[in-house]
Design an enzyme around this catalytic site. Structure first.
Site: not given
Ligand code: GLU
Length: 506
Positions: A276-278
């Site tokens: 996830s980019k988060r």
């Protein structure tokens, strides 16, 4: 969802494909990021594999910035991207700020080129002007949702007569340019996935090639540039595989020969879940900030990304960029998602730290970095960060830590500062007082001698060895557990060990 409509045909054996590029002129590949943010692990993998492919065939790597979607452009990201690539040791042969014969290498600086090439498609009838308003397109989308059908443009403007087009143009009606998709199955041989066949028109209406603001879309600019830049092999993320047959149709419309295509599988977490980019673990910059070395990160990617002979149980070997290029084989990349294994990153970083320690110049730099790190971490303390002590610590630490930053955590803080908490064990101050002259008299302050003398001291004073060790550990490190006491004493050195014992007694 679109993938379900892609029909996987029997893959063509790789050996039948290889001769096509190995015997042709040297390959030209490209890394074509969009400056929409930071360089992430997937992007780095694409850049790296293009580099390895180019290097292993004595070809060239071109860096091209795909910034045609100006709304997604993030200020400063081109420079950040170039810096990240440089940091990772991925040198490009052509690109912005490097130059080359096929520039400019930033798409927003090539708008006149796209105008010239879109005219060719308008002239040969494979593209047309579309005057549909955003409102109409929204209605089409809403209609499709209501009827549970695939939302796609209905190609209405395809059928406008020459007169109708001229009339709208003269009236200044805004328009974009669309590509006439033919409804036939296109086939290509993916260098990694094997044979792929797909009829784009099943899921899409005629795609836009040129927006009303005069900017090309990704698909159009990508094809024009790959052709004009002489790209022989397109190696990119699998998320673009769905677009490739559309690109092939555009090549055909121009009468150009498409390059070879190979799509790199998704990178996923160890448990198979999506990155996830988060999560902070996708930005190259974050790895760098956390003390990961470039060569370690590059090796880590290749360990999960495939492309190399893997000998089961052979352990990990840190490879230089030259070694990697020499050993890289496109056909060894699996089409299955590449699973990351974070433990391997620590392992690679450890190996890289050891490699640096063995090199005189790199070792000096490592010592300087650690000195700086320690000073910043304990700004108010009186520290021993002598060259000798720091180097000794590093040599000892490479078996235990994977990043320099580990050495300023609570666990290893005792290496630099006097422990503040020495009340973990019951301490017999008189006994320690007696021990001072023993330690002072030691001419050989290595752990073997220290241990032997401590044992003798215990026998003479009728104290159990583990009890003395516990006390010393507390006084010297403030920790209840950690490295062996004699080992710790050697590491701290005679002066520092005595200083700490004396300070405690006081
Ligand atoms: N600009 C695209 C991206 O940022 C590159 C796609 C391609 O390599 O063709 O992912």
């Amino acid at each position: 969802m679109l993938y379900t409509t892609m029909k996987l045909l029997t893959p063509i054996p790789y050996f039948m494909l290889t001769h096509r590029y190995l015997t042709s002129k040297t390959p030209r590949v490209r890394f074509a990021p969009s400056p929409t943010g930071y360089l992430h692990l997937g992007g780095l993998r694409t850049a790296l594999y293009n580099k390895l492919f180019a290097k292993s065939h004595k070809g060239s790597l071109i860096l091209r910035i795909e910034d045609t979607d100006q709304t997604r452009k993030v200020e400063g990201s081109i420079n950040a991207l170039i810096q990240d690539l440089q940091w990772a040791g991925i040198q490009c042969d052509e690109g912005p700020s490097i130059g080359g014969q096929c520039g400019p290498y930033i798409q927003s600086e090539r708008l006149d080129i796209y105008q010239k090439y879109i005219s060719k498609l308008l002239d040969n009838g494979t593209a047309y002007r579309c005057f549909c308003t955003e409102r109409r397109l929204n209605l089409l989308r809403r209609d499709a949702m209501r009827t549970h059908s695939i939302p796609k443009y209905d190609n209405r403007c395809r059928n406008l007569s020459f007169g109708e087009v001229m009339e709208k143009l003269n009236a200044g009606t805004p328009n974009c340019i669309r590509f006439k998709l033919s409804s036939e199955c296109q086939f290509f041989e993916d260098l990694i996935f094997g044979g792929i066949a797909y009829d784009v028109s099943i899921n899409e209406g005629d795609p836009v090639l040129m927006k009303s603001d005069g900017f090309p879309t990704y698909h159009f600019a990508n094809v024009v540039d790959d052709h004009l830049m002489g790209i022989s092999h397109v190696l990119r993320g699998v998320e673009w595989q769905i677009s490739t047959t559309k690109h092939i149709l555009i090549y055909k419309a121009f009468g150009w020969k498409p390059p070879e295509f190979g799509h790199l599988p998704l990178i996923v977490n160890a448990d198979g879940t999506k990155l996830s980019k988060r999560q902070s673990d996708v930005k190259v910059e974050d790895y760098r900030r956390k003390g990961v070395y470039p060569l370690a990160l590059v090796n880590y990617i290749t360990l999960s990304g495939g492309g190399f002979d893997h000998v089961p149980g052979a352990g990990i070997r840190l490879k230089s960029m030259d070694d990697l290029a020499e050993e890289f084989q496109l056909r060894k990349i699996s089409s299955h998602p590449s699973r990351l294994n974070a433990d391997l990153l620590d392992e690679c970083n450890k190996l890289e730290m050891r490699r640096r320690l063995r090199d005189e110049n790199e070792c000096r730099a490592l010592v300087a970095t650690l000195q700086q790190l320690v000073k910043c971490s304990y700004p108010k303390e009186k520290l021993n960060v002598s060259q000798e002590h720091v180097k000794g610590v590093l040599e000892w630490a490479t078996a235990r830590i994977s990043r320099l930053e580990d050495l300023v955590t609570d666990k290893y803080g005792f290496l630099w500062i006097l422990p503040s908490n020495s009340d973990l064990a019951e301490i017999n101050k008189d006994l320690l007082e007696k021990l001072i002259p023993v330690l002072e008299s030691l001419s050989n302050y290595d752990q073997i001698h220290i241990k032997q003398n401590l044992r003798d001291f215990c026998t003479e004073n009728n104290v159990k060895f583990p009890i003395l060790m516990k006390m010393l550990r507390s006084v010297l490190s403030g920790l209840a557990e950690g490295p062996g006491v004699a080992e710790m004493m050697q590491l701290l050195g005679k002066q520092q060990s005595l200083l700490r014992i004396k300070a405690f007694i006081k």
